[in-house]
Design an enzyme around this catalytic site. Structure first.
Site, PDB file in Angstrom:
ATOM      1  N   HIS A 180      -8.900  -4.303   0.955  1.00 36.02           N
ATOM      2  CA  HIS A 180      -9.369  -5.632   1.693  1.00 36.02           C
ATOM      3  C   HIS A 180      -8.319  -6.410   1.437  1.00 36.02           C
ATOM      4  CE1 HIS A 180     -11.841  -8.809   2.740  1.00 36.02           C
ATOM      5  NE2 HIS A 180     -12.860  -8.978   1.683  1.00 36.02           N
TER       6      HIS A 180
ATOM      7  N   HIS B 220      -9.242  -0.746  10.439  1.00 36.83           N
ATOM      8  CA  HIS B 220     -10.084  -1.829  10.010  1.00 36.83           C
ATOM      9  C   HIS B 220     -11.650  -1.393  10.186  1.00 36.83           C
ATOM     10  CE1 HIS B 220     -12.141  -5.693   9.972  1.00 36.83           C
ATOM     11  NE2 HIS B 220     -11.207  -6.459   9.259  1.00 36.83           N
TER      12      HIS B 220
ATOM     13  N   ASP C 222      -3.062  -8.157   7.886  1.00 37.19           N
ATOM     14  CA  ASP C 222      -2.188  -7.960   6.581  1.00 37.19           C
ATOM     15  C   ASP C 222      -0.767  -7.437   7.035  1.00 37.19           C
ATOM     16  OD1 ASP C 222      -3.761  -9.093   4.763  1.00 37.19           O
ATOM     17  OD2 ASP C 222      -5.083  -7.371   4.502  1.00 37.19           O
TER      18      ASP C 222
HETATM   19  N1  CMC Z   1      -3.747   5.090   6.994  1.00 38.78           N
HETATM   20  C1  CMC Z   1      -4.233   6.336   7.197  1.00 38.78           C
HETATM   21  N2  CMC Z   1      -5.625   6.947   7.656  1.00 38.78           N
HETATM   22  C2  CMC Z   1      -6.338   5.991   7.586  1.00 38.78           C
HETATM   23  C3  CMC Z   1      -6.348   4.426   7.540  1.00 38.78           C
HETATM   24  C4  CMC Z   1      -4.901   4.188   7.018  1.00 38.78           C
HETATM   25  N3  CMC Z   1      -4.599   2.885   6.849  1.00 38.78           N
HETATM   26  N4  CMC Z   1      -7.315   3.991   7.766  1.00 38.78           N
HETATM   27  C5  CMC Z   1      -8.207   4.809   7.927  1.00 38.78           C
HETATM   28  N5  CMC Z   1      -7.888   5.923   7.977  1.00 38.78           N
HETATM   29  C6  CMC Z   1      -8.269   7.128   8.387  1.00 38.78           C
HETATM   30  C7  CMC Z   1      -9.347   7.754   7.331  1.00 38.78           C
HETATM   31  O1  CMC Z   1      -8.534   8.567   6.437  1.00 38.78           O
HETATM   32  C8  CMC Z   1     -10.398   8.592   8.338  1.00 38.78           C
HETATM   33  O2  CMC Z   1      -9.834   9.684   8.765  1.00 38.78           O
HETATM   34  P1  CMC Z   1     -10.751  10.904   8.650  1.00 38.78           P
HETATM   35  O3  CMC Z   1     -11.809  10.588   9.903  1.00 38.78           O
HETATM   36  O4  CMC Z   1      -9.924  12.069   9.093  1.00 38.78           O
HETATM   37  O5  CMC Z   1     -11.422  11.154   7.585  1.00 38.78           O
HETATM   38  C9  CMC Z   1     -10.623   7.388   9.557  1.00 38.78           C
HETATM   39  O6  CMC Z   1      -9.231   6.917   9.562  1.00 38.78           O
HETATM   40  C10 CMC Z   1     -11.620   6.508   9.301  1.00 38.78           C
HETATM   41  O7  CMC Z   1     -11.190   5.720   8.099  1.00 38.78           O
HETATM   42  P2  CMC Z   1     -12.623   5.120   7.178  1.00 38.78           P
HETATM   43  O8  CMC Z   1     -11.788   5.188   5.998  1.00 38.78           O
HETATM   44  O9  CMC Z   1     -13.597   5.881   7.270  1.00 38.78           O
HETATM   45  O10 CMC Z   1     -12.687   3.775   7.884  1.00 38.78           O
HETATM   46  P3  CMC Z   1     -13.273   2.475   7.249  1.00 38.78           P
HETATM   47  O11 CMC Z   1     -14.008   1.533   8.108  1.00 38.78           O
HETATM   48  O12 CMC Z   1     -14.141   2.937   6.364  1.00 38.78           O
HETATM   49  O13 CMC Z   1     -11.998   1.634   6.281  1.00 38.78           O
HETATM   50  C11 CMC Z   1     -10.232   0.414   5.978  1.00 38.78           C
HETATM   51  C12 CMC Z   1     -11.301   0.791   6.937  1.00 38.78           C
HETATM   52  C13 CMC Z   1      -9.571  -1.007   6.211  1.00 38.78           C
HETATM   53  C14 CMC Z   1     -10.766   0.263   4.352  1.00 38.78           C
HETATM   54  C15 CMC Z   1      -9.106   1.392   6.258  1.00 38.78           C
HETATM   55  O14 CMC Z   1      -8.792   1.285   7.274  1.00 38.78           O
HETATM   56  C16 CMC Z   1      -8.145   1.155   4.969  1.00 38.78           C
HETATM   57  O15 CMC Z   1      -8.107   1.626   4.177  1.00 38.78           O
HETATM   58  N6  CMC Z   1      -6.829   0.649   5.669  1.00 38.78           N
HETATM   59  C17 CMC Z   1      -5.560   0.446   4.824  1.00 38.78           C
HETATM   60  C18 CMC Z   1      -5.961  -0.871   4.105  1.00 38.78           C
HETATM   61  C19 CMC Z   1      -5.785  -2.306   4.745  1.00 38.78           C
HETATM   62  O16 CMC Z   1      -4.788  -2.659   5.487  1.00 38.78           O
HETATM   63  N7  CMC Z   1      -6.991  -2.961   4.516  1.00 38.78           N
HETATM   64  C20 CMC Z   1      -6.934  -4.542   5.139  1.00 38.78           C
HETATM   65  C21 CMC Z   1      -8.056  -4.555   5.968  1.00 38.78           C
HETATM   66  S1  CMC Z   1      -7.826  -5.878   7.111  1.00 38.78           S
HETATM   67  C22 CMC Z   1      -7.879  -7.551   5.974  1.00 38.78           C
HETATM   68  C23 CMC Z   1      -9.342  -7.742   5.322  1.00 38.78           C
HETATM   69  O17 CMC Z   1     -10.083  -8.184   6.195  1.00 38.78           O
HETATM   70  O18 CMC Z   1      -9.548  -7.089   4.221  1.00 38.78           O
END
Ligand code: CMC
Length: 426
Positions: A264, A305, A362
């Site tokens: 987050h 995201h 971010d």
């Molecule tokens: N780098 C590499 N792979 C990723 C990333 C990433 N940053 N984000 C998602 N994935 C992959 C994930 O491994 C999954 O792959 P697979 O389908 O093969 O298992 C797929 O993409 C879907 O990801 P998810 O984890 O199911 O997606 P989510 O919606 O649950 O998570 C997230 C969203 C923001 C937590 C995630 O994208 C992440 O951890 N990003 C990096 C941290 C980040 O930049 N966070 C800030 C978010 S914006 C500010 C805010 O509003 O908080």
């Protein structure tokens, strides 16, 4: 209610579920009736669950749209300012000139914190992370404003909202000053909101700090871009905590704790750490390989995201602001080039494209904050400061209508009932 119904068939039983339509966005199936029929619904991570009704912010993640009170974030970032955006979030409408003047003066008159609050800071180790300090000191405000605060009184709620927006910059700057070993600087109410924050961060009793208007404008825009994001993890935490009737300052402290995680708000700090770790462009291919490796936990921080699956409109404005600030300050930052190269690689790589992973708010914010002179450990504190009106607007919205305590259910998969086994029989 839309008049539409969804029919849920379980075995030979059929349930008609009401469907609600909002002013925008997908229709929502009302699943409350499944409970009286002996079922719970299951949606870990709340991927498809609307936990409340809200009028504050609308997001269309596929189209990259973010609206506060109907106004696009791009227009607010360009034409409005942070305190006006705060007013919009709290009241649902932009202020007229008199309302704005009154709001700004109310906020600027509440910027000081109780002198005793200083002692809370001094209880922390000097190398404590500023987010740890913020969780503590914002929660501690509840001790200053508890007995005389009636959350059922709209005027008391409004005062709490103003106090929080007013005091967050003071408390954030104090957490930096404490870690730097410098004296706390009192707020100056003759300065603008962002200017005052920069003053409290960078002035000292022996040297005034002349706030550069370009830097103050960029800081204000960063606050606007973070102001609200509907039911994200920290805002949902504030609503959930608030649903118990808890003190608002304690609710916001809970929001700060939720924001801190790297998935987050903690991502802005993690992006800079990641760029530091990569070092230079020659290491990018290796880094991308690690990100794509299922057996490696490395993530491309600042990418992806839960809601935006096309682009994050905040990231676009942030990148543009980053260019403007670096050009205006004459800063050449190799990390900006590294970030842009990383973005280019990721946007053309099948792994990221197929998963709809794009830069989020971010990704570029840290580079601007660094250019302004904000230390990395303060990045998430800046996010918390910016997000405060969003948290408090949702808390106010929840309290302005009847609400129920938030109490999710579960799919239990543990042992069935069994008798206690004495120690000598285990
Ligand atoms: N780098 C590499 N792979 C990723 C990333 C990433 N940053 N984000 C998602 N994935 C992959 C994930 O491994 C999954 O792959 P697979 O389908 O093969 O298992 C797929 O993409 C879907 O990801 P998810 O984890 O199911 O997606 P989510 O919606 O649950 O998570 C997230 C969203 C923001 C937590 C995630 O994208 C992440 O951890 N990003 C990096 C941290 C980040 O930049 N966070 C800030 C978010 S914006 C500010 C805010 O509003 O908080």
């Amino acid at each position: 209610m839309s008049g539409k119904k969804a029919t849920l068939t379980i075995g030979d039983k059929s349930l008609d579920l009401p469907v609600h339509s909002g002013t925008m966005g997908p229709d929502v199936i009302d699943v409350k009736d499944v409970l009286s029929n002996g079922y719970f619904t299951y949606d870990p991570g709340f991927m498809a669950t609307s936990a409340c009704e809200s009028k504050i912010t609308f997001i269309d993640g596929d189209k990259g749209i973010l609206l506060h009170g109907g106004y696009p974030i791009e227009q607010l970032a360009e034409k409005s300012d942070y305190l006006e955006t705060c007013y919009l979030l709290l009241n649902g409408e932009l202020p007229n000139a008199a309302q704005k003047e009154d709001f700004v003066s109310r906020v600027m008159n509440h910027t000081m914190v109780h002198e005793q609050l200083q002692f809370f800071y001094r209880g922390f180790r000097r190398d404590a992370h500023p987010m740890a300090v913020m969780c503590g000191v914002v929660g501690a405000l509840s001790a200053f404003y508890h007995d005389n605060l009636d959350i059922n009184d709209p005027e008391h709620r409004r005062i709490a909202a103003i106090r929080l927006i007013a005091k967050m910059p003071t408390m954030a700057a104090m957490s930096y000053k404490y870690s730097a070993g410098q004296p706390f600087m009192y707020p100056r109410n003759d300065l603008g909101y962002a200017e005052n924050f920069l003053h409290m961060m960078f002035a000292t009793p022996c040297a005034d700090y002349k706030v550069n208007p370009i830097v103050a404008r960029a800081m204000d825009r960063i606050f606007v871009l973070h102001a609200d994001h509907e039911q994200n993890a920290s805002t949902s935490t504030v609503r959930l905590t608030g649903s118990t009737g808890a003190n608002p300052y304690a609710c916001i402290a809970a929001g700060i704790a939720a924001l801190w995680g790297p998935s987050h708000g903690g991502a802005n700090e993690a992006v800079l750490k990641m760029l530091d770790e990569i070092g230079d462009v020659s290491k990018l291919d290796d880094f991308i390989k690690r990100v794509k490796d299922k057996n490696d936990s490395t993530k491309l921080m600042g990418f992806g995201h839960r809601v935006y699956k096309n682009f994050d409109p905040r990231a676009k404005v942030m990148k543009q602001t980053c260019d403007e600030v670096l050009t205006a300050l004459g800063i050449h930052d190799p990390q900006l080039e590294l970030a842009m190269k990383l973005e280019e690689i990721a946007l053309n790589d099948e792994y990221f494209v197929s998963r709809k992973l794009y830069p989020n708010v971010d990704f570029y914010s840290g580079i601007i904050l660094k250019a302004i002179g904000i230390p990395t450990s303060m990045f998430t504190v800046i996010f918390a400061l910016g997000r405060t009106p969003g948290w408090i607007a949702h808390w106010l919205e929840m309290h302005s209508a009847p609400y129920k305590i938030s109490r999710p259910r579960q799919l239990y998969t543990g042992p069935v009932q069994r008798d206690f086994v004495p120690m000598d029989k285990r």
